[in-house]
Design a protein around this motif. Structure first.
Motif, PDB file in Angstrom:
ATOM      1  N   GLU A   1       0.791  -1.231   0.000  1.00 34.19           N
ATOM      2  CA  GLU A   1       0.000   0.000   0.000  1.00 34.19           C
ATOM      3  C   GLU A   1       0.826   1.285   0.000  1.00 34.19           C
ATOM      4  O   GLU A   1       0.266   2.367  -0.171  1.00 34.19           O
ATOM      5  CB  GLU A   1      -0.947  -0.005   1.208  1.00 34.19           C
ATOM      6  N   LEU A   2       2.140   1.179   0.174  1.00 30.49           N
ATOM      7  CA  LEU A   2       2.963   2.383   0.219  1.00 30.49           C
ATOM      8  C   LEU A   2       2.830   3.259  -1.030  1.00 30.49           C
ATOM      9  O   LEU A   2       2.801   4.493  -0.921  1.00 30.49           O
ATOM     10  CB  LEU A   2       4.430   2.002   0.438  1.00 30.49           C
ATOM     11  N   PRO A   3       2.728   2.673  -2.224  1.00 29.19           N
ATOM     12  CA  PRO A   3       2.622   3.531  -3.422  1.00 29.19           C
ATOM     13  C   PRO A   3       1.409   4.456  -3.423  1.00 29.19           C
ATOM     14  O   PRO A   3       1.418   5.482  -4.113  1.00 29.19           O
ATOM     15  CB  PRO A   3       2.540   2.511  -4.570  1.00 29.19           C
ATOM     16  N   THR A   4       0.358   4.126  -2.668  1.00 28.01           N
ATOM     17  CA  THR A   4      -0.844   4.965  -2.666  1.00 28.01           C
ATOM     18  C   THR A   4      -1.079   5.653  -1.324  1.00 28.01           C
ATOM     19  O   THR A   4      -2.053   6.388  -1.168  1.00 28.01           O
ATOM     20  CB  THR A   4      -2.087   4.123  -3.014  1.00 28.01           C
ATOM     21  N   ALA A   5      -0.200   5.418  -0.347  1.00 33.43           N
ATOM     22  CA  ALA A   5      -0.367   6.033   0.975  1.00 33.43           C
ATOM     23  C   ALA A   5      -0.098   7.532   0.904  1.00 33.43           C
ATOM     24  O   ALA A   5       0.640   8.011   0.040  1.00 33.43           O
ATOM     25  CB  ALA A   5       0.570   5.370   1.981  1.00 33.43           C
ATOM     26  N   GLN A   6      -0.682   8.271   1.852  1.00 36.10           N
ATOM     27  CA  GLN A   6      -0.524   9.722   1.876  1.00 36.10           C
ATOM     28  C   GLN A   6      -0.365  10.214   3.311  1.00 36.10           C
ATOM     29  O   GLN A   6      -0.691   9.512   4.267  1.00 36.10           O
ATOM     30  CB  GLN A   6      -1.740  10.408   1.231  1.00 36.10           C
ATOM     31  N   GLY A   7       0.145  11.441   3.449  1.00 36.90           N
ATOM     32  CA  GLY A   7       0.193  12.115   4.741  1.00 36.90           C
ATOM     33  C   GLY A   7       1.038  11.401   5.775  1.00 36.90           C
ATOM     34  O   GLY A   7       2.081  10.821   5.473  1.00 36.90           O
ATOM     35  N   ASP A   8       0.558  11.430   7.027  1.00 36.96           N
ATOM     36  CA  ASP A   8       1.300  10.834   8.139  1.00 36.96           C
ATOM     37  C   ASP A   8       1.499   9.336   7.952  1.00 36.96           C
ATOM     38  O   ASP A   8       2.541   8.785   8.329  1.00 36.96           O
ATOM     39  CB  ASP A   8       0.568  11.088   9.462  1.00 36.96           C
ATOM     40  N   ARG A   9       0.507   8.680   7.390  1.00 38.41           N
ATOM     41  CA  ARG A   9       0.610   7.235   7.175  1.00 38.41           C
ATOM     42  C   ARG A   9       1.762   6.916   6.222  1.00 38.41           C
ATOM     43  O   ARG A   9       2.528   5.967   6.444  1.00 38.41           O
ATOM     44  CB  ARG A   9      -0.705   6.695   6.616  1.00 38.41           C
ATOM     45  N   LEU A  10       1.902   7.714   5.186  1.00 41.40           N
ATOM     46  CA  LEU A  10       2.988   7.521   4.231  1.00 41.40           C
ATOM     47  C   LEU A  10       4.341   7.645   4.929  1.00 41.40           C
ATOM     48  O   LEU A  10       5.221   6.789   4.768  1.00 41.40           O
ATOM     49  CB  LEU A  10       2.885   8.544   3.103  1.00 41.40           C
ATOM     50  N   PHE A  11       4.513   8.697   5.725  1.00 40.97           N
ATOM     51  CA  PHE A  11       5.791   8.949   6.395  1.00 40.97           C
ATOM     52  C   PHE A  11       6.105   7.848   7.406  1.00 40.97           C
ATOM     53  O   PHE A  11       7.242   7.377   7.506  1.00 40.97           O
ATOM     54  CB  PHE A  11       5.748  10.316   7.073  1.00 40.97           C
ATOM     55  N   GLU A  12       5.096   7.405   8.162  1.00 43.32           N
ATOM     56  CA  GLU A  12       5.311   6.337   9.137  1.00 43.32           C
ATOM     57  C   GLU A  12       5.705   5.037   8.451  1.00 43.32           C
ATOM     58  O   GLU A  12       6.624   4.341   8.901  1.00 43.32           O
ATOM     59  CB  GLU A  12       4.049   6.111   9.968  1.00 43.32           C
ATOM     60  N   TRP A  13       5.014   4.702   7.384  1.00 41.95           N
ATOM     61  CA  TRP A  13       5.300   3.445   6.700  1.00 41.95           C
ATOM     62  C   TRP A  13       6.655   3.481   6.009  1.00 41.95           C
ATOM     63  O   TRP A  13       7.377   2.484   5.989  1.00 41.95           O
ATOM     64  CB  TRP A  13       4.171   3.127   5.720  1.00 41.95           C
ATOM     65  N   GLN A  14       7.001   4.624   5.430  1.00 41.14           N
ATOM     66  CA  GLN A  14       8.341   4.759   4.855  1.00 41.14           C
ATOM     67  C   GLN A  14       9.399   4.541   5.939  1.00 41.14           C
ATOM     68  O   GLN A  14      10.382   3.820   5.739  1.00 41.14           O
ATOM     69  CB  GLN A  14       8.519   6.148   4.239  1.00 41.14           C
ATOM     70  N   SER A  15       9.191   5.174   7.080  1.00 42.29           N
ATOM     71  CA  SER A  15      10.149   5.077   8.182  1.00 42.29           C
ATOM     72  C   SER A  15      10.274   3.643   8.684  1.00 42.29           C
ATOM     73  O   SER A  15      11.382   3.168   8.973  1.00 42.29           O
ATOM     74  CB  SER A  15       9.722   5.997   9.334  1.00 42.29           C
ATOM     75  N   LEU A  16       9.155   2.949   8.792  1.00 41.02           N
ATOM     76  CA  LEU A  16       9.176   1.570   9.270  1.00 41.02           C
ATOM     77  C   LEU A  16       9.950   0.673   8.313  1.00 41.02           C
ATOM     78  O   LEU A  16      10.778  -0.148   8.741  1.00 41.02           O
ATOM     79  CB  LEU A  16       7.745   1.056   9.429  1.00 41.02           C
ATOM     80  N   LEU A  17       9.710   0.831   7.030  1.00 44.03           N
ATOM     81  CA  LEU A  17      10.400   0.003   6.044  1.00 44.03           C
ATOM     82  C   LEU A  17      11.901   0.280   6.056  1.00 44.03           C
ATOM     83  O   LEU A  17      12.722  -0.650   6.057  1.00 44.03           O
ATOM     84  CB  LEU A  17       9.820   0.265   4.653  1.00 44.03           C
ATOM     85  N   VAL A  18      12.265   1.550   6.090  1.00 41.85           N
ATOM     86  CA  VAL A  18      13.681   1.922   6.126  1.00 41.85           C
ATOM     87  C   VAL A  18      14.339   1.401   7.399  1.00 41.85           C
ATOM     88  O   VAL A  18      15.457   0.871   7.367  1.00 41.85           O
ATOM     89  CB  VAL A  18      13.841   3.453   6.018  1.00 41.85           C
ATOM     90  N   PHE A  19      13.651   1.536   8.520  1.00 42.83           N
ATOM     91  CA  PHE A  19      14.196   1.054   9.790  1.00 42.83           C
ATOM     92  C   PHE A  19      14.509  -0.438   9.709  1.00 42.83           C
ATOM     93  O   PHE A  19      15.616  -0.873  10.068  1.00 42.83           O
ATOM     94  CB  PHE A  19      13.198   1.319  10.919  1.00 42.83           C
ATOM     95  N   CYS A  20      13.558  -1.225   9.247  1.00 45.81           N
ATOM     96  CA  CYS A  20      13.743  -2.676   9.217  1.00 45.81           C
ATOM     97  C   CYS A  20      14.895  -3.082   8.304  1.00 45.81           C
ATOM     98  O   CYS A  20      15.648  -4.011   8.621  1.00 45.81           O
ATOM     99  CB  CYS A  20      12.453  -3.365   8.774  1.00 45.81           C
ATOM    100  N   VAL A  21      15.063  -2.388   7.192  1.00 50.70           N
ATOM    101  CA  VAL A  21      16.111  -2.762   6.240  1.00 50.70           C
ATOM    102  C   VAL A  21      17.468  -2.192   6.652  1.00 50.70           C
ATOM    103  O   VAL A  21      18.439  -2.933   6.848  1.00 50.70           O
ATOM    104  CB  VAL A  21      15.750  -2.300   4.816  1.00 50.70           C
ATOM    105  N   ALA A  22      17.555  -0.876   6.795  1.00 48.45           N
ATOM    106  CA  ALA A  22      18.853  -0.241   7.049  1.00 48.45           C
ATOM    107  C   ALA A  22      19.437  -0.647   8.400  1.00 48.45           C
ATOM    108  O   ALA A  22      20.634  -0.941   8.508  1.00 48.45           O
ATOM    109  CB  ALA A  22      18.712   1.278   6.966  1.00 48.45           C
TER     110      ALA A  22
END
Length: 227
Positions: free
Chosen positions: A102-123
């Motif tokens: 769902e990240l490609p269609t997420a917006q606003g705070d949800r988008l930023f949180e999900w981006q952060s979660l994905l980056v956290f888990c990988v990096a």
């Protein structure tokens, strides 16, 4: 380009990506394995995170810098810092799948949180063995075959965020806990080392690491390059 699937072998996949984009050393960690070291230079590499369920052909591509394993882009979008609410998240494996779907269609705070979660888990998994293991166990607890009994099905990000935030400081502290000779050798290209230098090894001296950084230092797998 590496494919990183949200699956029970997460830690093994992370290890292969880590080995491909960092340098080995003869600096010995607390657990008798060896540290790895970030590479110099401006180069980047890409990792595509793919879901373990549903539309498994989908994926989100992250661009990372070799010099510090920081994520610069998610797809074509710039990424800078983690969301301030990241510490409130406690995802399950299916949460990560949902993020990718769902990240490609997420917006606003949800988008930023999900981006952060994905980056956290990988990096942070790439930098830190403990986090890679925790993410892998969280996935195995709900998506394993068979399901892994015992580990928590959720990943309490707040428990690991302090380790992630002190990675740079802890890396510097670990590096300073080695002798000047070890520091000189590890920063030189392997092709320039003598046979004696190539065989050189040294164990980290934990007593030289500030007490408030010991926990972080013990879990680091990849050291940030000094300077």
């Amino acid at each position: 380009m590496f494919l990183l699937r949200i699956a029970e072998d997460w830690a093994s996949q992370i290890s292969r990506i880590r080995d491909a984009h960092t340098d080995d050393t003869h600096l010995i960690r607390f657990d008798n394995t060896y540290y790895r070291l970030c590479r110099p230079g401006p180069e980047t590499f890409k990792v595509t995170v793919a879901p373990g369920t549903g539309r498994v052909e989908e994926g989100i591509t992250l661009t990372l810098q070799v010099r510090d394993l920081y994520v610069t882009h998610i797809g074509t979008q710039l990424f800078g810092r983690y969301a301030s609410t990241l510490d409130r998240l406690a995802p399950q494996a299916l949460t990560l799948d949902q993020v990718v779907h769902e990240l490609p269609t997420a917006q606003g705070d949800r988008l930023f949180e999900w981006q952060s979660l994905l980056v956290f888990c990988v990096a942070e998994s790439l930098r830190n063995d403990l986090i890679a293991m925790a993410v892998g166990q969280m996935i195995s607890a709900t998506m394993g075959n068979p399901v892994l009994r015992g580990p928590a099905a959720q990943l309490p990000v707040r428990d690991y965020l302090p380790i992630a935030r002190t990675w740079g400081q802890a890396s510097d502290a670990v590096f300073q806990a080695f002798s000047p000779q070890a520091q000189r050798i590890v920063l030189r290209p392997r092709s320039q080392l003598s046979l004696v230098e190539r065989r050189f090894y040294e164990r980290v001296d934990e007593t030289k690491i500030p007490s408030h950084l010991v926990r972080s230092a013990r879990t680091i797998k990849v050291l940030k390059r000094p300077g």
